[in-house]
Design an enzyme around this catalytic site. Sequence first.
Site, short mmCIF file in Angstrom:
data_model
loop_
_atom_site.label_atom_id
_atom_site.label_comp_id
_atom_site.label_asym_id
_atom_site.label_seq_id
_atom_site.Cartn_x
_atom_site.Cartn_y
_atom_site.Cartn_z
N VAL A 175 -53.40 -73.59 -17.62
CA VAL A 175 -53.06 -72.76 -16.46
C VAL A 175 -52.37 -71.34 -16.76
CG1 VAL A 175 -52.65 -72.62 -13.98
CG2 VAL A 175 -53.03 -74.81 -14.94
N LYS A 181 -42.68 -73.45 -25.15
CA LYS A 181 -42.00 -74.50 -25.69
C LYS A 181 -41.91 -74.47 -27.17
CE LYS A 181 -40.62 -79.34 -25.36
NZ LYS A 181 -40.84 -80.64 -24.53
N LYS A 239 -46.82 -80.04 -8.81
CA LYS A 239 -46.72 -81.06 -7.77
C LYS A 239 -45.59 -82.16 -8.06
CE LYS A 239 -50.51 -81.91 -10.45
NZ LYS A 239 -51.80 -81.15 -10.74
N VAL A 280 -51.61 -78.53 -4.85
CA VAL A 280 -52.56 -79.29 -3.99
C VAL A 280 -53.83 -79.03 -4.29
CG1 VAL A 280 -52.94 -80.42 -1.93
CG2 VAL A 280 -50.46 -79.95 -2.86
N GLY A 333 -55.83 -77.73 -6.71
CA GLY A 333 -56.31 -76.61 -7.28
C GLY A 333 -56.75 -75.39 -6.70
N GLY A 391 -59.76 -80.80 -19.79
CA GLY A 391 -58.45 -80.19 -19.19
C GLY A 391 -58.45 -80.37 -17.87
N GLU A 445 -53.84 -84.50 -16.55
CA GLU A 445 -52.47 -84.18 -16.69
C GLU A 445 -52.24 -84.80 -17.96
OE1 GLU A 445 -50.03 -82.93 -14.67
OE2 GLU A 445 -51.90 -82.43 -13.18
N ASP A 482 -50.16 -88.96 -9.33
CA ASP A 482 -50.34 -87.31 -9.01
C ASP A 482 -50.85 -87.26 -7.50
OD1 ASP A 482 -50.93 -84.70 -10.29
OD2 ASP A 482 -52.89 -85.21 -9.30
N LYS A 485 -49.13 -85.23 -4.27
CA LYS A 485 -49.76 -84.19 -3.73
C LYS A 485 -49.58 -84.56 -2.18
CE LYS A 485 -52.95 -82.80 -7.21
NZ LYS A 485 -54.11 -83.22 -8.12
N1 LIG Z 1 -54.62 -78.27 -15.69
C1 LIG Z 1 -55.16 -77.97 -14.35
O1 LIG Z 1 -56.11 -78.12 -14.31
C2 LIG Z 1 -53.80 -78.01 -13.23
C3 LIG Z 1 -54.17 -78.06 -11.96
C4 LIG Z 1 -53.40 -77.82 -11.11
C5 LIG Z 1 -51.87 -78.02 -11.39
N2 LIG Z 1 -51.56 -78.11 -12.80
C6 LIG Z 1 -50.14 -78.03 -13.10
O2 LIG Z 1 -49.89 -76.70 -13.83
C7 LIG Z 1 -48.89 -77.10 -14.68
C8 LIG Z 1 -49.27 -76.75 -15.86
O3 LIG Z 1 -50.31 -77.52 -16.32
P1 LIG Z 1 -51.12 -77.21 -17.55
O4 LIG Z 1 -52.39 -78.03 -17.51
O5 LIG Z 1 -51.40 -75.79 -17.69
O6 LIG Z 1 -50.48 -77.70 -18.83
P2 LIG Z 1 -50.35 -77.73 -20.44
O7 LIG Z 1 -51.85 -76.97 -20.68
O8 LIG Z 1 -50.11 -78.84 -21.05
O9 LIG Z 1 -49.34 -76.42 -20.70
C9 LIG Z 1 -48.01 -76.57 -20.66
C10 LIG Z 1 -47.28 -75.45 -20.84
O10 LIG Z 1 -45.91 -75.56 -20.45
C11 LIG Z 1 -45.14 -75.06 -21.77
N3 LIG Z 1 -43.83 -75.81 -21.75
C12 LIG Z 1 -43.47 -76.91 -21.78
N4 LIG Z 1 -41.98 -77.36 -21.57
C13 LIG Z 1 -41.46 -76.18 -21.56
C14 LIG Z 1 -40.52 -75.61 -21.20
N5 LIG Z 1 -39.38 -76.50 -21.24
N6 LIG Z 1 -40.05 -74.31 -21.40
C15 LIG Z 1 -41.31 -73.21 -21.40
N7 LIG Z 1 -42.32 -73.90 -21.55
C16 LIG Z 1 -42.66 -75.27 -21.46
C17 LIG Z 1 -46.00 -75.71 -23.04
O11 LIG Z 1 -45.50 -74.68 -24.10
P3 LIG Z 1 -46.06 -74.87 -25.58
O12 LIG Z 1 -47.34 -73.95 -25.25
O13 LIG Z 1 -45.35 -74.06 -26.38
O14 LIG Z 1 -46.33 -76.12 -25.90
C18 LIG Z 1 -47.28 -75.26 -22.29
O15 LIG Z 1 -47.61 -73.92 -22.85
C19 LIG Z 1 -48.49 -78.54 -14.42
O16 LIG Z 1 -47.33 -78.61 -13.52
C20 LIG Z 1 -49.74 -79.25 -13.75
O17 LIG Z 1 -49.41 -80.28 -13.13
C21 LIG Z 1 -52.49 -78.27 -13.61
#
Ligand SMILES: NC(=O)c1ccc[n+]([C@@H]2O[C@H](COP(=O)([O-])OP(=O)(O)OC[C@H]3O[C@@H](n4cnc5c(N)ncnc54)[C@H](OP(=O)(O)O)[C@@H]3O)[C@@H](O)[C@H]2O)c1
Length: 409
Positions: A17, A41, A99, A126, A128, A181, A184, A195, A199
Amino acid sequence: MTYDKKLIIGLFGFGVVGEGIYRVLKQTPTLQAEIKRICIKHPDKLRNAPAELFTTEADLLLNDPEINVVVELIDDAEAAWHIVSTSLGSGKAVVSANKKMIAAHLAELLQLQDENKTSFLYEAAVCGSIPVIRNLEEYYDNDMLNSVTGIINGSTNYILTRMNEDGMPYDEALKLAQQLGFAETDPSLDVEGTDAANKLTIILNHAYGIVSAPDDIMCKGITQLHPADSVYAKEKGYSIKLVARAHRVNHTDVAAYVLPTFVGPRSQLFNVRFEFNGVIIGTRLADEQFIYGKGAGRYPTSSAVLSDIAALRYGYKYEYKKLHTGVDYHISNDHVLRVYVSCENMSDVSQNDFIAIDETYNSQSRKYITGSINFDKLRKAAWLHNPANSVIVFGDSGTADSLPPESVL
Ligand SMILES: NC(=O)c1ccc[n+]([C@@H]2O[C@H](COP(=O)([O-])OP(=O)(O)OC[C@H]3O[C@@H](n4cnc5c(N)ncnc54)[C@H](OP(=O)(O)O)[C@@H]3O)[C@@H](O)[C@H]2O)c1
């Protein structure tokens, strides 16, 4: 707070995201929102953005007075809580999709917003891309809703669709959901129903003003489903979906649960397939309304984040009007569900727990019982946690029709 100046963003996370919103903002110059710095990170990962934007030092963003908006898109709920609470505490507006963190800290987040009078928006948390929160907040703010029922986890819906329609084994369908993707980072959050419970905790707040914790919501995921359950569903013309539901059982009590559910073809949820989400809002005045769309994935989720960032231009805040209706709604476990329970041995399920049994079926490979059960009895039944048993709710349980007549106009 209204922003007559540019939105200067500190972005946390550059994953599915985070990178999505970075790209989308670059293509939306009219918004006048600039990402000043990105905190991640792992510093050694290759990034599709200029290296000078990145840091691993959260404080560089949190302590930067020029950054007036923090967009939190990381996959670590604990670190997210620190980022969001610190940002709100210092008067920055915050947009989040987390969430898990929001559901775990709902009461504290409400207090922080109250104390600091700043915006905290989380539409992407909630479903997307589907504007569930904004609709509950703005459109249904004076409707004492009968129910909110939805498929609100795209990953499990994708897995169930692949399993039911293509006969794909569970493990293969989960792997595919992860590759695409939708899942979670920790997939147990999806498949155990956690999850969706997170929500639903957020939905309960905006729909009924209930400030609860995810543990207050009974939730069962899809890991205990047995192939025989799909055979039963097909024979009866149902589709098995992981459904989250909140519905009023009387003037103050709201039933809330996340359970595998038989959905019939007359329900709008029947055709919600793959990673799509759908939410039926049972309104008191306008009957049922249905919203549908992608609940996960890079750009659908970025769309909700973009909409929240854009709303900050006019200082938009959630008003949480359902917290101030004068009606003290709370979660009730005293209501009746019609369920199907399948098991290896009939003795694995206590039939005495049922109010009424409609049908029992006994074959060599699998047995099942259908009948009515008090929700509290089901919740507390030891046999519910036997991994060899699966429980599926009939989707017609506890509809708005069961509300006492005086609650309907
Ligand atoms: N994916 C979806 O479709 C979707 C939909 C709705 C909501 N969400 C929510 O959106 C959020 C992100 O999801 P995502 O799918 O994008 O996750 P992701 O692809 O796993 O990416 C997570 C990112 O967070 C970074 N990170 C982790 N811990 C950190 C910290 N302590 N400080 C700074 N950066 C940190 C990681 O850094 P690195 O790149 O260095 O590893 C990575 O860039 C989550 O809360 C998820 O529940 C996701």
